[in-house]
Design a protein around this motif. Structure first.
Motif, PDB file in Angstrom:
ATOM      1  N   TYR A   6     -44.313 -31.430  -9.992  1.00 30.77           N
ATOM      2  CA  TYR A   6     -43.075 -31.061 -10.607  1.00 30.77           C
ATOM      3  C   TYR A   6     -42.075 -30.845  -9.272  1.00 30.77           C
ATOM      4  CZ  TYR A   6     -45.659 -31.581 -14.572  1.00 30.77           C
ATOM      5  OH  TYR A   6     -46.773 -31.969 -15.611  1.00 30.77           O
ATOM      6  N   GLY A   8     -38.442 -28.738  -8.524  1.00 32.02           N
ATOM      7  CA  GLY A   8     -37.382 -27.750  -8.984  1.00 32.02           C
ATOM      8  C   GLY A   8     -36.205 -27.764  -8.227  1.00 32.02           C
ATOM      9  N   ARG A  38     -34.730 -28.375 -20.774  1.00 30.63           N
ATOM     10  CA  ARG A  38     -35.827 -29.156 -20.834  1.00 30.63           C
ATOM     11  C   ARG A  38     -37.043 -28.730 -20.048  1.00 30.63           C
ATOM     12  NH1 ARG A  38     -31.625 -33.149 -21.047  1.00 30.63           N
ATOM     13  NH2 ARG A  38     -31.637 -34.200 -22.690  1.00 30.63           N
ATOM     14  N   ARG A  40     -37.897 -27.868 -16.520  1.00 25.38           N
ATOM     15  CA  ARG A  40     -38.467 -28.778 -15.337  1.00 25.38           C
ATOM     16  C   ARG A  40     -38.957 -27.475 -14.374  1.00 25.38           C
ATOM     17  NH1 ARG A  40     -34.262 -29.910 -10.328  1.00 25.38           N
ATOM     18  NH2 ARG A  40     -32.546 -28.515 -11.056  1.00 25.38           N
ATOM     19  N   HIS A  41     -38.399 -26.270 -14.377  1.00 24.62           N
ATOM     20  CA  HIS A  41     -38.947 -25.327 -13.646  1.00 24.62           C
ATOM     21  C   HIS A  41     -40.007 -24.281 -14.572  1.00 24.62           C
ATOM     22  CE1 HIS A  41     -34.748 -25.553 -11.905  1.00 24.62           C
ATOM     23  NE2 HIS A  41     -35.391 -25.375 -10.718  1.00 24.62           N
ATOM     24  N   LEU A  65     -40.361 -30.116 -23.947  1.00 27.41           N
ATOM     25  CA  LEU A  65     -41.123 -29.420 -22.792  1.00 27.41           C
ATOM     26  C   LEU A  65     -42.810 -29.325 -23.275  1.00 27.41           C
ATOM     27  CD1 LEU A  65     -41.677 -27.594 -20.485  1.00 27.41           C
ATOM     28  CD2 LEU A  65     -40.712 -25.803 -21.918  1.00 27.41           C
ATOM     29  N   LYS A  68     -44.824 -32.383 -22.531  1.00 26.11           N
ATOM     30  CA  LYS A  68     -45.078 -32.664 -21.143  1.00 26.11           C
ATOM     31  C   LYS A  68     -46.059 -31.755 -20.460  1.00 26.11           C
ATOM     32  CE  LYS A  68     -40.098 -34.129 -20.073  1.00 26.11           C
ATOM     33  NZ  LYS A  68     -38.996 -34.001 -19.601  1.00 26.11           N
TER      34      LYS A  68
END
Length: 728
Positions: A6, A8, A38, A40-41, A65, A68
């Motif tokens: 992923y 950031g 959503r 991502r971090h 979230l 995922k």
């Protein structure tokens, strides 16, 4: 930090390196992703192995979230649906909890900015990234109100979310970024570590509670702050980074634990723009056990004249006989009072009132400065608290002069600053009732560091030409304001709340300026000075200094310090030979080169004089012209010096600058009294007498020790002399 599937933001990914598990397993480290969107971090942090609490008001985004998150990481994720802006409170799932990292990206809600610290554990991190003022050029907000709500103001993260009194700033950036995550934008970004409560450094918070401070590596902070995360940073970002670095350096210099031998970060404060640009730093003032009640107690039974006269007599005696370091035959009481200055030198009362001319907002100034009238007023008013000042102070501001001996903490700070900077000056206290204006607009003839101790005050900094306010600075308890010489200013206490008490720390730059160094060298060369000071040498130096400094205003090099690399050795070294060892061992050669170049510049100014200086009143302009004319007397000396190879001047430069430093030290201790060195100084001196001098004990000495070895075998320590020592 291992590679992740992923991604950031560049700022977050760069600063996650500061997040350490310590003795814990990574899976035990708890982090908070606030306003996670959503997520991502959150996904990035989960992939690194951390426990994550993700908070947002968007239920659909949190559901996305959760989908995922890999099954192996789901037990390490807690999602909390909560709208921070409807309750101004943390959700119940966060109450009483603290995290190793609090992360906020692209979210601003001001009521909670100052409360983020509640969520960070001691030693934990805050990583914050959000849109900044100026981003309107790249985005289309719904309205001006939305823009104001969602854009950070200049340095807002430093002043509100992570004030320096509580945090160590690891990185800061502010301004325009090109192609940052695929778009041009303006952002403000911060990475800071919350200080631990058991660290070695202590300082003041706005509530007066001491918190820990860790040593600051200013160089690394400067590099981190100046680093652009995606290649380009605007001028605003560079200025913000410079502000951060200067604040950290000033904080270090004022720290009660500052030690010249081990901590050079405070020296960075003396680099440009020192002497040219003001600096407002939030929450960096040292913790001083001195406040409104202390000052009013000092004014009880006001009668400073006897103590003042006794001190002057003592100083005259010491100037004639010298002050020898007390030995074992002195008892503690005698040592404690030897040369001790009075707790205050004197006071004045000043207030600004409507001038009564009918309409308008013009004010007149009333001042009382004779001891008899002040004594009578204080005896009648019986002021012992802030409430008394409000009820019976009649709107007077009390200006209490030279109070550096009023408390042990003030004495320590006063001597520490002289040892660290080589710049002499006294401490004045200003106690102003709420809503009152004290002194009228004025200009100080020296630099000032303002420490706001209690209450709040708004300072108006004026344009020298128009005399109109060019900037306003709001000082709260724990804040510091540095004002170079020559900036017109005045201040008013806020109308509501407690009276304002601030301490004005004076720093006289001219005696150690480049012009003073040049004047000393010319005097030593022209009078063939061999080793010691004399009245005639002092007169010659003073006449040259007055002439040379007339060629420029406060920003001109004649009124500025030499570069830090050259100034610090002159302040810290034991003798000229010791000074030569600083840097790469060529300090005196570099000094000689610098002064040869300055002699050439000044020679050009002398030959083209008179040179007017902007802002001079007619009387000041006339005096400046007279002083510039007197400089023609030294034209041949300057010409000869400008043509002399630097290598031929090193010995003269060493002696000249030592003469100058000795003069400044003598004048400082003659005014403020000698300062007893550490108890083991007598033992060190005994070692010197038998030829066992260890330079490391004296050179670049700790904060409470200023030592110099005078030609002729006299070791000077804090204004005392240790005579009959063999300098060979």
């Amino acid at each position: 930090m291992r590679c992740s599937r992923y991604f950031g933001s560049p700022w977050v990914e760069t600063n996650l390196k500061h997040l350490s598990a310590g003795p814990c397993q990574v899976s035990d480290v708890k982090v908070l992703d606030l306003a996670c969107g959503r997520g991502r971090h959150s996904l990035l942090l989960l992939d690194q192995g951390y426990q994550v609490v993700a908070v947002d008001c968007d239920e659909a985004a949190l559901a996305e979230l959760k989908k995922k998150v890999p099954e192996s990481a789901r037990e390490r994720l807690q999602v909390v649906c909560h709208n921070l802006q409807t309750s101004d409170m943390w959700p119940e799932q966060l109450i009483g909890r603290q995290f190793a990292l609090v992360l906020v990206v692209n979210y601003v809600y001001r009521p909670l900015l100052c409360r983020l610290q509640e969520l960070v554990e001691p030693g934990g991190l805050l990583i914050y990234e959000a849109w900044a003022q100026g981003n309107e050029a790249f985005a289309c907000p719904k309205s001006a109100a939305v823009l104001a709500e969602r854009s950070l103001r200049p340095n807002e993260l430093l002043s509100t979310a992570a004030p320096l009194s509580h945090w160590e700033v690891l990185g800061f950036s502010s301004g325009m970024l090109e192609d940052y995550e695929g778009r041009d934008c303006c952002k403000q970004m911060l990475c800071a570590r919350l200080q631990k409560k058991d660290g070695p450094y202590r300082g003041a918070t706005t509530s007066g509670v001491a918190v820990a401070r860790t040593p600051v590596n200013t160089d690394s902070v400067c590099k981190s702050a100046l680093h652009s995360q995606h290649g380009a940073e605007s001028q605003h970002g560079s200025l913000a980074a410079d502000h951060t670095a200067r604040s950290l350096a000033l904080k270090s210099l004022l720290s009660t634990e500052f030690c010249a031998d081990a901590d050079s970060s405070g020296d960075c404060f003396l680099q440009p723009p020192f002497g040219r640009g003001q600096l407002h730093s939030v929450g960096i003032a040292p913790l001083l056990n001195f406040g409104v009640t202390s000052l009013l107690e000092l004014l009880q039974n006001y009668d400073p004249a006897p103590a003042r006269e006794a001190h002057l007599q003592c100083m005259r005696r010491l100037a004639a006989e010298g002050a020898e370091l007390p030995g074992s035959d002195h008892n503690d009481a005698e040592i404690a009072t030897l040369g001790l200055p009075p707790r205050l030198w004197g006071a004045s009362m000043v207030r600004r009132l409507p001038d009564g001319s009918g309409g308008g907002s013009s004010l007149r100034t009333e001042t009382i400065d004779d001891d008899t009238t002040i004594k009578a007023f204080l005896a009648s008013a019986q002021l012992s608290s802030a409430d008394d000042l409000e009820a019976r102070g009649e709107g007077w501001t009390f200006v209490v002069n030279q109070i550096q001996a009023a408390a042990a903490c003030l004495q320590d700070l006063h001597h520490q600053l002289f040892c660290a900077t080589g710049l002499s000056g006294g401490f004045n206290a200003y106690l102003t009732p709420a809503g009152a204006i004290g002194k009228p607009p004025h200009i100080d003839d020296h630099d000032v560091i303002v420490l706001q101790l209690e209450g709040e005050k708004v300072w108006a900094l004026l344009d020298a030409a128009t005399k109109k306010a060019s900037e306003e600075v709001h000082l709260k308890p724990g804040d510091v304001l540095y004002l170079p010489q020559g900036i017109p200013h005045h201040a008013r206490a806020l109308p509501a709340g407690a009276p304002s008490l601030h301490l004005a720390v004076g720093l006289h730059r001219q005696p150690m300026s480049a012009a003073a160094a040049l004047a000393a060298l010319l005097a030593v060369r022209s009078m063939r000075v061999a080793s010691c000071l004399s009245t005639s040498v002092l007169a010659e130096m003073d006449s040259r200094v007055a002439a040379f400094t007339s060629f420029g205003g406060r920003d001109h090099w004649v009124n500025q310090l030499l570069s830090t690399a050259l100034h610090i050795p002159l302040v810290r070294a034991l003798d000229p030979c010791d000074a030569a060892k600083f840097g790469k061992g060529d300090c005196l050669h570099q000094l000689a080169k610098e002064l040869v170049a300055k002699a050439g510049e000044l020679l050009s100014d002398v030959r083209s004089s008179p040179t007017p200086v902007d802002g001079d009143a007619p009387g000041a302009a006339h005096l400046r012209a007279v002083q510039q004319a007197s400089a023609r007397e030294f034209e041949q000396e300057l010409e000869a010096l400008a043509c002399t190879p630097a290598k031929d001047l090193e010995e003269a430069v060493g002696l000249a600058l030592w003469v100058r430093r000795e003069l400044v030290a003598d004048q400082h201790y003659a005014r403020f009294g000698p300062r007893l060195p550490p108890v083991n100084a007598t033992t060190w001196a005994a070692e010197v007498e038998v030829g066992g001098l260890s330079e490391s004990r004296w050179r670049r000495a700790p904060k409470q020790l200023l030592a110099l070895w005078r030609p002729g075998g006299v070791l000077r320590v804090n204004g005392y002399r240790l005579p009959d020592l063999n300098d060979g």
